[in-house]
Design an enzyme around this catalytic site. Structure first.
Site, mmCIF file in Angstrom:
data_model
loop_
_atom_site.group_PDB
_atom_site.id
_atom_site.type_symbol
_atom_site.label_atom_id
_atom_site.label_comp_id
_atom_site.label_asym_id
_atom_site.label_seq_id
_atom_site.Cartn_x
_atom_site.Cartn_y
_atom_site.Cartn_z
ATOM 1 N N LYS A 149 -58.940 -40.747 4.076
ATOM 2 C CA LYS A 149 -60.045 -41.171 4.956
ATOM 3 C C LYS A 149 -60.986 -42.145 4.588
ATOM 4 C CE LYS A 149 -64.301 -40.123 6.292
ATOM 5 N NZ LYS A 149 -64.887 -41.462 6.928
ATOM 6 N N GLU B 49 -66.313 -37.744 -7.768
ATOM 7 C CA GLU B 49 -66.820 -39.027 -8.357
ATOM 8 C C GLU B 49 -68.069 -39.146 -7.484
ATOM 9 O OE1 GLU B 49 -65.686 -40.142 -11.296
ATOM 10 O OE2 GLU B 49 -63.763 -39.598 -11.075
ATOM 11 N N CYS C 201 -71.606 -47.639 -7.970
ATOM 12 C CA CYS C 201 -72.149 -46.408 -8.709
ATOM 13 C C CYS C 201 -72.419 -46.419 -10.328
ATOM 14 C CB CYS C 201 -71.122 -45.341 -8.665
ATOM 15 S SG CYS C 201 -69.509 -45.742 -9.215
ATOM 16 N N GLU D 157 -81.145 -41.918 -6.974
ATOM 17 C CA GLU D 157 -80.370 -43.148 -6.767
ATOM 18 C C GLU D 157 -80.593 -43.945 -5.280
ATOM 19 O OE1 GLU D 157 -76.160 -42.432 -5.225
ATOM 20 O OE2 GLU D 157 -75.548 -43.705 -6.530
HETATM 21 P P1 NAP Z 1 -70.959 -40.612 1.192
HETATM 22 O O1 NAP Z 1 -72.161 -40.748 2.283
HETATM 23 O O2 NAP Z 1 -70.900 -39.506 0.304
HETATM 24 O O3 NAP Z 1 -69.443 -40.951 2.018
HETATM 25 C C1 NAP Z 1 -68.243 -41.124 1.300
HETATM 26 C C2 NAP Z 1 -67.150 -40.515 1.837
HETATM 27 O O4 NAP Z 1 -67.364 -39.137 2.490
HETATM 28 C C3 NAP Z 1 -67.162 -41.385 3.344
HETATM 29 O O5 NAP Z 1 -65.915 -41.514 3.591
HETATM 30 C C4 NAP Z 1 -67.812 -40.384 4.458
HETATM 31 O O6 NAP Z 1 -67.416 -40.741 5.588
HETATM 32 C C5 NAP Z 1 -67.180 -39.318 3.842
HETATM 33 N N1 NAP Z 1 -68.058 -37.957 4.453
HETATM 34 C C6 NAP Z 1 -69.173 -37.695 4.713
HETATM 35 N N2 NAP Z 1 -69.523 -36.750 5.305
HETATM 36 C C7 NAP Z 1 -68.157 -35.968 5.028
HETATM 37 C C8 NAP Z 1 -68.035 -34.633 5.167
HETATM 38 N N3 NAP Z 1 -68.764 -33.550 5.763
HETATM 39 N N4 NAP Z 1 -66.701 -33.997 4.605
HETATM 40 C C9 NAP Z 1 -65.833 -34.871 4.543
HETATM 41 N N5 NAP Z 1 -66.053 -36.342 4.067
HETATM 42 C C10 NAP Z 1 -67.388 -36.718 4.533
HETATM 43 O O7 NAP Z 1 -71.091 -42.054 0.446
HETATM 44 P P2 NAP Z 1 -71.436 -43.520 0.707
HETATM 45 O O8 NAP Z 1 -72.578 -43.807 1.342
HETATM 46 O O9 NAP Z 1 -70.154 -43.804 1.570
HETATM 47 O O10 NAP Z 1 -71.253 -44.151 -0.571
HETATM 48 C C11 NAP Z 1 -72.109 -44.370 -1.452
HETATM 49 C C12 NAP Z 1 -72.340 -43.231 -2.681
HETATM 50 O O11 NAP Z 1 -71.114 -43.122 -3.289
HETATM 51 C C13 NAP Z 1 -73.187 -43.562 -3.845
HETATM 52 O O12 NAP Z 1 -73.938 -42.453 -4.060
HETATM 53 C C14 NAP Z 1 -72.533 -43.808 -4.878
HETATM 54 O O13 NAP Z 1 -72.973 -43.761 -6.378
HETATM 55 C C15 NAP Z 1 -71.043 -43.169 -4.772
HETATM 56 N N6 NAP Z 1 -70.050 -43.900 -5.525
HETATM 57 C C16 NAP Z 1 -69.669 -43.004 -6.471
HETATM 58 C C17 NAP Z 1 -68.590 -43.760 -7.218
HETATM 59 C C18 NAP Z 1 -68.006 -42.841 -8.456
HETATM 60 O O14 NAP Z 1 -66.973 -43.523 -8.809
HETATM 61 N N7 NAP Z 1 -68.592 -42.134 -9.118
HETATM 62 C C19 NAP Z 1 -68.088 -44.887 -6.985
HETATM 63 C C20 NAP Z 1 -68.691 -45.533 -5.675
HETATM 64 C C21 NAP Z 1 -69.498 -45.091 -4.717
HETATM 65 P P3 NAP Z 1 -68.499 -41.859 6.620
HETATM 66 O O15 NAP Z 1 -68.462 -42.773 6.208
HETATM 67 O O16 NAP Z 1 -67.846 -41.583 8.045
HETATM 68 O O17 NAP Z 1 -70.001 -40.749 6.441
#
Ligand code: NAP
Length: 481
Positions: free
Chosen positions: A171, A246, A280, A384
Site C-alpha cells: 500500500k 522505519e 526522515c 519531528e
Molecule cells: P504516516 O502518516 O505514518 O503514513 C505512512 C503510511 O502508513 C502511509 O501509507 C499511510 O497511509 C499508512 N497508514 C496510516 N494509518 C495506517 C493504519 N492505521 N494502518 C496501516 N497503515 C496506515 O507517515 P507519512 O506522513 O506518510 O510519512 C512521513 C513520516 O514517515 C515521517 O515521520 C518520516 O520521518 C517517516 N519516514 C521514515 C523513514 C525511515 O526510513 N525511517 C523514511 C521516510 C519517512 P495514508 O497515507 O493513507 O495515511
C-alpha cells in the site's frame, strides 16, 4: 491520470468502485483519481498472492534476481517519466526526482539482484555434525510506505521481498500513488507472474489497517511516522507477525570548531533542506560550536535566503512544494510554536515563492526557515516537524554536543563536520542513533544497515539485513556417520 489497483496481474478498480482524488501539491489541481480500497480489495489481493506464492517461492534465487534485473531495466527505460510523475505527485523539483527518486528506485532492484549473487548458505561445522542454514520465504508480506520518497522507499522493500521468494501486498501513501502504478505497469509489461506483486491503494486506516489485520499476511515492513508505527506494532505484534519499523527522526548536524566552513555550510543545507526537509534523515537541528557559530550562521542564512523556491519543473528551482496545504499548516504551527518558545526566525517562515513563476498560489509552498535562540530542550527542537525548518543551537564542548544530540526521543541519523575524522568517529560512537555520517550526508552504500533506535524504529533494512528480514532461517543439522 487515474490510478487503479494492481491485483493478480490486472489493473482493477476498488470492489465498491469508490475513489479518492489525487491533487498536485504545486498547484492544488486534480491529477486524477485513485481507488479507495477496503477489506474486500485486500482480501482479493491476498487471494491473488496465494495463487502465485508457491511457484514464485520455487524459483531459484538466481531466477528471481533475473526478474529484479528485468524490472530495473524496464523502470530505467521509463526513468524520465518516473521522475515527472514523482515530481507531479509530491511537488518536489523534477531535477531532484531525477537525481534521487528515479535513480535510486532503479538502483534498489539492481543492487539486490547483484547482492544476491554473492550470497551463500551459512554452514557451521561441528566435530560430529554439519549445520546448514537455509533462508526460506516468509510467504505473503505487507509493505506500507509514506509519501516523501514514494517509489524509492517502496522499491527498497519490494526488491528484497521478491528476491527472497515472497509475494507482496503493498500500500503506497494515498497522497503519492503514481509511481507505484508505474511499477505495476512495468511488471505487467515484462510479464512478472500474476499475483507476485499486488498494489492496493487507499487510506491508511482503511486499506492499511486491513493489511495489518489479515491473518494471511505474515510480515509487515512499514515506513512512516512514529505514531502510526506504534499503532502498526500494537496491531501486528500480538498476531506474531514479523515486523520492521522505519519511523521518524529529529537528526543532529554537528559542526565542530575545526570544521571546514564552506563544506559545513553546504552540508548543513543539504542535510536540513533536501526535499524541503521531508526526509526522515534530514538534519533538522544544527548544533554548532560557539567559537564559529556567528560566522557559520551568517553564511548559512545568506545562502538559505537565496534559495529558489517555486515551480518544480524549472531547472533552477531548489525548493519545491510541500506535500499538501494541511502539511504546510502543520509546519507553520511549529514555526509559531518556535516564536512562543522564544525563537528568532532568521529567514523564511512565509509562503511566498522566490523562484521563477509557474505554479498557482494554491500550491503548498513554504520558504526554507532557519530559527535560532531556542533551547535544545524546546518542543520545536525535539519534535519531528518534517518540513523546511531547521533550528540552530550552540555548544561549547564535544561532551555538550553529544548530550544535546541525544536529547530527543528519536535516534535515526546525524552528521558530524570536522577536519579531525578520528575525533568525529569517537563522538559518533556516543550518539544514540542508527547512522552517522562524517563530512557527508545521505551517502549510502546499500550493503550497510539502515534504521534507527529509540522512537525511530525497530530493526534494520539494507543488504543482508533486508534479506534476513524477508526470510525465515531454517537450520538443518546433519549428524556425521
Ligand atoms: P504516516 O502518516 O505514518 O503514513 C505512512 C503510511 O502508513 C502511509 O501509507 C499511510 O497511509 C499508512 N497508514 C496510516 N494509518 C495506517 C493504519 N492505521 N494502518 C496501516 N497503515 C496506515 O507517515 P507519512 O506522513 O506518510 O510519512 C512521513 C513520516 O514517515 C515521517 O515521520 C518520516 O520521518 C517517516 N519516514 C521514515 C523513514 C525511515 O526510513 N525511517 C523514511 C521516510 C519517512 P495514508 O497515507 O493513507 O495515511
Amino acid at each position: 491520470m487515474n490510478v487503479q489497483n494492481f491485483i493478480g496481474g490486472e489493473f482493477v478498480d476498488a470492489v465498491d468502485h469508490a475513489t479518492l482524488e489525487n491533487l498536485a501539491p504545486a498547484t492544488g489541481q486534480l491529477i486524477g483519481t485513485i481507488p479507495r480500497s477496503k477489506q474486500p480489495d485486500v482480501y482479493r489481493a491476498v487471494a491473488a498472492a496465494r495463487v502465485a506464492q508457491h511457484e514464485w517461492a520455487d524459483l531459484t534465487l538466481d531466477d528471481r534476481a533475473d526478474w529484479l534485473e528485468a524490472i530495473a531495466d524496464a523502470l530505467e527505460s521509463r526513468s524520465e517519466e518516473l521522475a515527472r510523475r514523482e515530481s507531479l505527485d509530491t511537488g518536489k523539483p523534477f531535477s531532484l526526482a531525477q537525481r534521487v527518486d528515479a535513480k535510486r528506485s532503479v538502483e534498489n532492484f539492481r543492487f539486490f539482484a547483484d547482492f544476491s549473487r554473492e550470497q551463500e548458505d551459512l554452514v557451521f561445522e561441528m566435530e560430529d555434525a554439519t549445520n546448514i542454514v537455509h533462508r526460506r520465504p516468509i510467504g505473503i508480506v505487507g509493505l506500507i510506505t509514506p509519501w516523501n520518497l514514494p517509489l524509492y522507499l517502496l522499491s527498497w522493500k519490494v526488491a528484497p521481498a521478491l528476491l527472497m521468494g515472497n509475494v507482496i501486498v503493498a500500500k503506497p501513501s494515498e497522497l503519492t500513488p503514481l509511481t507505484a502504478h508505474l511499477l505495476a505497469e512495468v511488471c505487467q509489461e515484462i510479464g512478472l507472474p500474476d499475483g507476485v506483486l499486488n498494489i492496493v491503494n487507499g487510506y491508511g486506516p482503511e486499506v492499511g489497517q486491513q493489511i495489518l489485520e489479515h491473518e494471511g499476511i505474515k510480515a509487515i515492513s512499514f515506513t512512516g511516522g512514529t505514531a502510526t508505527g506504534r499503532h502498526v506494532a500494537a496491531t501486528a505484534a500480538p498476531m506474531f507477525k514479523k515486523l520492521s519499523l522505519e519511523l521518524g527522526g529529529k537528526n543532529a548536524t554537528i559542526i565542530l570548531d575545526d570544521a571546514e566552513m564552506n563544506q559545513a555550510v553546504q552540508g548543513a543545507i543539504r542535510a536540513g533542506l533536501t526535499n524541503s526537509g521531508q526526509v526522515c534523515l534530514c538534519g533538522s537541528r544544527i548544533l554548532v560550536h560557539e567559537s564559529i557559530a556567528d560566522e557559520f550562521t551568517q553564511h548559512l542564512v545568506a545562502q538559505v535566503s537565496a534559495m529558489k523556491c517555486g515551480d518544480p519543473n524549472h531547472p533552477e528551482t531548489q525548493v519545491g512544494a510541500l506535500i499538501n496545504m494541511a502539511h504546510v499548516e502543520k509546519v507553520e504551527s511549529y514555526i509559531n510554536l518556535a516564536i512562543q518558545e522564544g525563537g528568532t526566525i532568521l529567514t523564511g517562515g512565509t509562503r511566498e515563492m522566490t523562484g521563477p513563476p509557474g505554479p498557482t498560489p494554491e500550491g503548498a509552498f513554504l520558504r526554507p526557515t532557519l530559527i535560532s535562540g531556542l533551547s535544545h530542550l524546546s518542543r520545536t527542537a525535539r519534535e519531528e516537524i518534517f518540513g523546511p525548518v531547521v533550528t540552530i543551537h550552540r555548544f561549547s564542548s564535544d561532551e555538550e554536543a553529544i548530550e544535546m544530540a541525544n536529547a530527543t526521543d528519536y535516534g535515526l541519523a546525524g552528521s558530524i563536520w570536522t577536519r579531525d575524522t578520528e575525533r568525529g568517529h569517537s563522538i559518533a560512537q556516543k550518539i544514540d542513533t542508527g547512522i552517522i555520517w562524517i563530512n557527508t550526508w545521505l551517502h549510502r552504500d546499500l550493503r550497510t544497515p539502515f534504521g534507527g533506535v529509540k522512537h525511530s524504529g525497530v530493526g534494520r533494512e539494507g543488504g543482508s539485513w533486508s534479506l534476513g528480514f524477508f526470510s525465515e532461517p531454517l537450520n538443518v543439522c546433519i549428524k556425521h556417520d
